[in-house]
Enzyme design. Structure first.
Site, PDB file in Angstrom:
ATOM      1  N   CYS A  23       0.958  -1.031   0.094  1.00 21.68           N
ATOM      2  CA  CYS A  23       0.107   0.030  -0.144  1.00 21.68           C
ATOM      3  C   CYS A  23       0.784   1.263  -0.038  1.00 21.68           C
ATOM      4  O   CYS A  23       1.335   1.467   1.048  1.00 21.68           O
ATOM      5  CB  CYS A  23      -0.919  -0.159   1.106  1.00 21.68           C
ATOM      6  SG  CYS A  23      -1.807   1.476   1.629  1.00 21.68           S
ATOM      7  N   CYS A  48       0.070   4.056   2.715  1.00 22.88           N
ATOM      8  CA  CYS A  48       0.272   3.308   3.820  1.00 22.88           C
ATOM      9  C   CYS A  48       2.067   3.613   4.223  1.00 22.88           C
ATOM     10  O   CYS A  48       2.484   3.959   5.356  1.00 22.88           O
ATOM     11  CB  CYS A  48       0.261   1.877   4.025  1.00 22.88           C
ATOM     12  SG  CYS A  48      -1.473   1.057   4.005  1.00 22.88           S
TER      13      CYS A  48
END
Length: 107
Positions: A32, A35
């Site tokens: 991600c 993230c």
């Protein structure tokens, strides 16, 4: 070295839900991109709030039971628990000021 501690399905209850005070959990995954943008901010805040907040990271790919339990559909998602109760949520890559405001509000 990360200031945030890893948490798993196996120890989520003892580390978060039985914790007295503020526990902040960053739900993330290695693939991600957003993230990876938020992760260093969470680590930095973990250092700044050491002793005031317990900061943890949960990899949603490895810990699907907990991610499902808290209905995590988009990541990064940061959940704030006060004395074991969910009190706030931040979804997506947000600037440090937004997260810092939440830490100040709940710590």
């Amino acid at each position: 070295m990360s200031n945030a501690m890893a948490v798993t399905d196996a120890d989520f209850e003892s580390e978060v839900e039985k914790h007295e005070g503020l526990a902040v959990v960053d739900f993330w995954a290695t693939w991600c991109g957003p993230c990876r943008m938020v992760g260093p901010i969470v680590d930095q805040l973990a250092g700044e709030y050491a002793g005031k907040a317990k900061v943890l990271k949960l990899d949603v790919d490895s810990n699907q039971r907990t991610a499902t339990r808290f209905n995590i559909r988009s990541i990064p998602q940061i959940l704030f628990f006060k004395d074991g109760k969910l009190v706030d949520t931040v979804i997506g890559a947000v600037p440090k000021t937004v997260l810092e405001g939440k830490f100040k509000q709940h710590a």
